[in-house]
Scaffold this active site. Structure first.
Site, short mmCIF file in Angstrom:
data_model
loop_
_atom_site.label_atom_id
_atom_site.label_comp_id
_atom_site.label_asym_id
_atom_site.label_seq_id
_atom_site.Cartn_x
_atom_site.Cartn_y
_atom_site.Cartn_z
NE ARG A 1 37.85 41.83 40.73
CZ ARG A 1 36.93 41.07 40.15
NH1 ARG A 1 37.10 40.67 38.90
NH2 ARG A 1 35.85 40.71 40.80
CD GLU B 1 37.23 47.06 33.50
OE1 GLU B 1 36.00 46.95 33.77
OE2 GLU B 1 38.00 46.09 33.51
CG HIS C 1 34.70 43.73 32.93
ND1 HIS C 1 35.27 44.41 33.97
CD2 HIS C 1 34.19 42.60 33.47
CE1 HIS C 1 35.11 43.72 35.09
NE2 HIS C 1 34.46 42.60 34.81
#
Length: 316
Positions: free
Chosen positions: A229, A258, A277
């Site tokens: 995370r 993000e 990601h």
């Protein structure tokens, strides 16, 4: 059964779901892009497949089971008590991303260890860098790795690292699979680690785990990898350490915000690999999501325990 399929799926994933839901009343998501949009027909659905906005939950009055299309479920933490009170089961895609996340972590780490961060731009500039790069390359086979997290991803990371011949220790507070179980032991292990790979969830005890003080414990050649995370690391402190040459490099699949803001120093700091990601992604990702849901649906029909049931106390 009344089922809403609002997960983001491609045509292959949708076809897989259609084949498995022929005897059910299904409300399909009308738009496969962006966030799902509410439709009143979802109100009567007992089962929902998809990571829906938390604001939908009070309107899903018939809901009995929510199958997420992600491993993360932190966006429902504020609704946890109400979900428990209503007896709603929530499952995530636990274990679904172990293989791709592991390969992303090691692709980034190996790229740095074998000098690809230098050789790739040199190739674009048609510069031969062999003599400059070779002395700085390192080997997984002779490295010491510290894997943070002993769940599905952490376990697979360890398995693959050990296949390379890497000496591995795991850190996890409660798992018997880990050698290190508290922060004192973690801090003692950090200075000797060549590679630190975090697969940790987001909890009150993991947020900013790697602050300036803990980053200072890493060796000047250590590589820090985060596929867990984005709130694990103090990003300003990390950028400063990289710019000062206090850390060998980092691989970040996740960041606190993000997309990563264009003003972030991490875009230009030396030794940074940003995988943006993509760690859980692969060609068959959306089909696999559909298959996971259908396998769980069969367990639901037969009264078997569901895979990936959320434990709200653990965070993710």
């Amino acid at each position: 059964m009344n089922i809403a399929v609002v997960a983001h799926l491609d045509e292959r994933g949708l076809s897989c779901c259609r084949d498995g839901l022929t005897d059910d009343i299904v409300r399909w998501r009308s738009d496969g892009t962006g966030s799902p949009e509410w439709h009143d027909s979802y109100r009567d659905c007992e089962i929902v497949f998809g990571t829906v906005p938390a604001s939908w939950l009070p309107r899903l009055t018939a809901l009995r089971w929510l199958q997420l299309e992600s491993t993360g479920y932190e966006y429902y933490q504020d609704s946890a008590l109400d979900l428990d009170r209503r007896g709603i089961v929530v499952t995530n895609l636990r274990g679904q991303f172990a293989e791709p996340a592991t390969e992303t972590a090691l692709a980034g780490a190996l790229g740095l260890m074998r000098g690809l961060d230098i050789l790739s731009p040199a190739q674009r500039e048609r510069r031969w860098q062999s003599l400059e790069v070779r002395p700085g390359t390192t080997l997984l086979a002779r490295s010491r790795a510290l894997v943070l997290g002993a769940g599905a991803i952490g376990g697979h990371v360890r398995q693959v690292l050990e296949a390379f011949g890497t000496r591995v220790q795991s850190f996890a507070r409660s798992s018997p699979l880990a050698e290190l179980h508290d922060l004192t032991a973690l801090d003692a292990a950090l200075p000797d680690a060549d590679l630190i790979i975090s697969c940790l969830p987001s909890t009150s005890s993991t947020r900013l785990l790697f602050d300036q003080e803990r980053l200072s414990r890493l060796s000047r050649t250590a590589i820090l990898v985060n596929i867990g995370r984005g709130d694990l690391i103090d990003e300003e402190a990390l950028a400063a350490a990289l710019e000062a040459g206090d850390i060998g490099g980092c691989v970040l699949d996740v960041t606190k915000q993000e997309p990563l803001p264009s003003t972030s120093r991490l875009w230009t700091a030396p030794g940074v690999v940003l995988t943006q990601h993509t760690g859980g992604g692969h060609r068959d990702e959306l089909v696999d999501k559909a298959k996971y849901f259908l396998a769980n649906l069969e367990r639901w029909r037969t009264g078997s325990a569901l895979i990936g049931q959320v434990d709200w106390s653990q965070g993710i």
